[in-house]
Design an enzyme around this catalytic site. Structure first.
Site, PDB file in Angstrom:
ATOM      1  N   THR A   1       0.832  -1.205   0.000  1.00  0.00           N
ATOM      2  CA  THR A   1       0.000   0.000   0.000  1.00  0.00           C
ATOM      3  C   THR A   1       0.871   1.261   0.000  1.00  0.00           C
ATOM      4  O   THR A   1       0.640   2.176  -0.786  1.00  0.00           O
ATOM      5  CB  THR A   1      -0.933  -0.005   1.232  1.00  0.00           C
ATOM      6  OG1 THR A   1      -1.758  -1.177   1.158  1.00  0.00           O
ATOM      7  CG2 THR A   1      -1.808   1.241   1.271  1.00  0.00           C
TER       8      THR A   1
ATOM      9  N   ASN B   1      -5.347  -9.262  -7.988  1.00  0.00           N
ATOM     10  CA  ASN B   1      -5.451  -9.966  -6.712  1.00  0.00           C
ATOM     11  C   ASN B   1      -6.702 -10.824  -6.587  1.00  0.00           C
ATOM     12  O   ASN B   1      -6.732 -11.770  -5.818  1.00  0.00           O
ATOM     13  CB  ASN B   1      -5.372  -8.976  -5.548  1.00  0.00           C
ATOM     14  CG  ASN B   1      -6.173  -7.723  -5.802  1.00  0.00           C
ATOM     15  OD1 ASN B   1      -5.899  -6.977  -6.746  1.00  0.00           O
ATOM     16  ND2 ASN B   1      -7.181  -7.487  -4.987  1.00  0.00           N
TER      17      ASN B   1
ATOM     18  N   GLN C   1       1.083  -9.141  -6.498  1.00  0.00           N
ATOM     19  CA  GLN C   1       0.622 -10.531  -6.633  1.00  0.00           C
ATOM     20  C   GLN C   1       1.511 -11.383  -7.530  1.00  0.00           C
ATOM     21  O   GLN C   1       1.398 -12.609  -7.507  1.00  0.00           O
ATOM     22  CB  GLN C   1      -0.819 -10.555  -7.176  1.00  0.00           C
ATOM     23  CG  GLN C   1      -1.869 -10.080  -6.193  1.00  0.00           C
ATOM     24  CD  GLN C   1      -2.110 -11.032  -5.030  1.00  0.00           C
ATOM     25  OE1 GLN C   1      -1.772 -12.218  -5.085  1.00  0.00           O
ATOM     26  NE2 GLN C   1      -2.691 -10.526  -3.968  1.00  0.00           N
TER      27      GLN C   1
ATOM     28  N   SER D   1       5.216  -6.583  -2.060  1.00  0.00           N
ATOM     29  CA  SER D   1       4.884  -6.740  -0.645  1.00  0.00           C
ATOM     30  C   SER D   1       5.391  -8.084  -0.138  1.00  0.00           C
ATOM     31  O   SER D   1       5.253  -9.105  -0.811  1.00  0.00           O
ATOM     32  CB  SER D   1       3.371  -6.642  -0.446  1.00  0.00           C
ATOM     33  OG  SER D   1       3.060  -6.854   0.905  1.00  0.00           O
TER      34      SER D   1
ATOM     35  N   HIS E   1       4.397  -9.942   2.567  1.00  0.00           N
ATOM     36  CA  HIS E   1       3.497 -10.966   3.129  1.00  0.00           C
ATOM     37  C   HIS E   1       2.699 -11.740   2.080  1.00  0.00           C
ATOM     38  O   HIS E   1       2.006 -12.687   2.408  1.00  0.00           O
ATOM     39  CB  HIS E   1       2.566 -10.367   4.192  1.00  0.00           C
ATOM     40  CG  HIS E   1       1.430  -9.547   3.682  1.00  0.00           C
ATOM     41  ND1 HIS E   1       0.143 -10.037   3.610  1.00  0.00           N
ATOM     42  CD2 HIS E   1       1.372  -8.285   3.228  1.00  0.00           C
ATOM     43  CE1 HIS E   1      -0.652  -9.088   3.138  1.00  0.00           C
ATOM     44  NE2 HIS E   1       0.066  -8.009   2.901  1.00  0.00           N
TER      45      HIS E   1
ATOM     46  N   CYS F   1     -10.384  -7.188   1.183  1.00  0.00           N
ATOM     47  CA  CYS F   1     -10.729  -5.853   1.663  1.00  0.00           C
ATOM     48  C   CYS F   1     -12.223  -5.580   1.560  1.00  0.00           C
ATOM     49  O   CYS F   1     -12.772  -4.860   2.368  1.00  0.00           O
ATOM     50  CB  CYS F   1      -9.985  -4.799   0.869  1.00  0.00           C
ATOM     51  SG  CYS F   1      -8.333  -5.299   0.440  1.00  0.00           S
TER      52      CYS F   1
END
Ligand SMILES: *Cc1c(COP(=O)(O)O)cnc(C)c1O
Length: 402
Positions: free
Chosen positions: A70, A149, A177, A197, A199, A323
């Site tokens: 983000t 995603n 992704q 990212s 994680h 989300c």
């Protein structure tokens, strides 16, 4: 428990966890200090940087650590917008970007920037003709994600990069992704800015990277002590960065074998579900998708109910994206494919991980077949005698006012 929601987040690998431990304990130094403890931390951060650079074919100087995907998306888009607003205030993106991109673009719209949102076809892919047509004299940035995603669909980023370069426009790619799951080469795709990212690739949460092509200057989001080459201040999240680096190293080492394994599991999952369950469909492109993504829709089913019942069976999946799954709003990504709200609400995303195996696939297929059957038995929209969905527009279901 069978975890098939790796697009929401992935479990930390054992090697990643073990690599992090010393930096949560005795190696607690601040990388900006010059005694041994600080230098050890600095060295660990630089080693992680090398592993991440290698994974995307970048130079280590081009890797900036952030707090996650983000922040990387925000840093790239706002950073370009504020740096180059004198050159132009037009930005091109797509309708199916992650909220980290879409909400950032909306913020910029509220500050006088103009946005063009490219549509996708029924398989979730943009048209490069649309992209060319959207380009204006004052376009300063194109932001197109690599893999989606929700539906795992892969965009033609090499072509996007070529078009951006030919028109002298910067290209940002949200590759959260795709990095670590399929080959990503920032040079080959002419990428100026790329978000990653940790994680999503079996590393810890709260750490990410923004790749910034050598020579490109951005307006800064976070001001302070001048860490990360002055581009992103704040004391480095050393254990997180070390874990991310280890995850990147593992992803690089095992990329080909993971792709082969996950594709086999994914294809088996898709084949079995479509064969076993009447009126089940695949969302997104059949071929051009991430090796670990399968996104289905079942007619006459409520995704929320499906997720809860699968959870009770020990299986984790998602309806819509993580989300938006708390609200009942239909996924805007599936909506962009041209699907109706009722179809979208009956959707299920299963995103496989390297920990999954063929037995998991069979257990999951059996559970879904069972749960979908049970839910349909109770559904007024399903004809249990003939095992087909009832036509919604037949007279008895039609509102007499219409
Ligand atoms: C998860 C995700 C993000 C956000 O990353 P965080 O590290 O969770 O902030 C951005 N873009 C895409 C495509 C994602 O899947």
């Amino acid at each position: 428990m069978i975890y098939m929601d790796n697009s929401a987040t992935s479990p930390i690998k054992e090697e990643v966890f073990n690599a992090m431990i010393p930096y949560l304990k005795e190696e607690f130094g601040n990388p900006s200090t010059f005694y041994t403890l600080g230098r050890n931390a600095k060295k660990a951060v630089e080693e992680a940087r090398e592993n991440i650079a290698k994974l995307i074919n970048a130079d280590t100087k081009e890797i900036i650590f952030t707090s996650g995907g983000t922040e990387s998306d925000n840093m790239a888009i706002k950073g370009v917008a504020l740096k180059f607003e004198d050159k132009g205030k037009h930005i091109i993106t797509t309708e199916i970007e992650h909220p980290a991109v879409l909400r950032t673009c909306e913020f910029l719209e509220s500050r006088g920037f103009e946005l063009s949102y490219l549509p996708v076809n029924e398989n979730g892919i943009i048209s490069t003709e649309d992209l060319k047509n959207a380009i204006r004299e004052d376009t300063i940035l194109i932001s197109v994600m690599h893999a989606n995603n929700e539906i795992g669909t892969i965009q033609p980023i090499e072509e996007v990069g070529k078009i951006a370069k030919e028109n002298n426009i910067l290209f940002h790619c949200d590759a959260v992704q795709s990095v670590g799951k399929i080959p990503v080469d920032v040079k080959e795709a002419n990428i100026d800015l790329l978000s990653i990212s940790s994680h999503k690739i079996y590393g810890p949460k709260g750490v990410g990277v923004l790749f910034i092509k050598k020579g490109l200057k951005l307006e800064l989001l976070i001001h302070g002590g001048g860490q990360e080459n002055g581009l992103r201040s704040g004391t480095e999240n050393v254990p997180g960065i070390v874990g991310f680096g280890k995850a990147a190293e593992l992803a690089y080492e095992h990329l080909d074998e993971n792709i082969a394994k996950l594709k086999q599991l994914r294809d088996s999952l898709i084949e079995k579900i479509l064969e076993r369950i009447p009126e089940s469909y695949l969302n997104g492109d059949r071929e051009n998708r991430l090796p670990n993504n399968a996104n289905f829709r079942f007619s006459s089913i409520e995704g929320e109910g499906l997720i809860l019942r699968l959870d009770a069976e020990g299986i984790n999946g998602a309806t819509g994206s993580a989300c938006s799954s708390k609200s009942l709003k239909a996924s805007y990504v599936l909506s962009a494919l041209g699907l109706e709200d009722e179809e979208i609400h009956g959707s299920l995303r299963l995103s496989l991980g390297t920990e999954n195996n063929m037995k998991d696939v069979d257990v999951v297929v059996d559970a879904i077949a069972k749960v979908v059957g049970e839910l349909r038995e109770m559904s007024p929209l399903w004809d249990n005698k003939n095992n087909v969905s009832l036509e919604l527009d037949e007279s008895k279901f039609t509102d007499s006012n219409n």
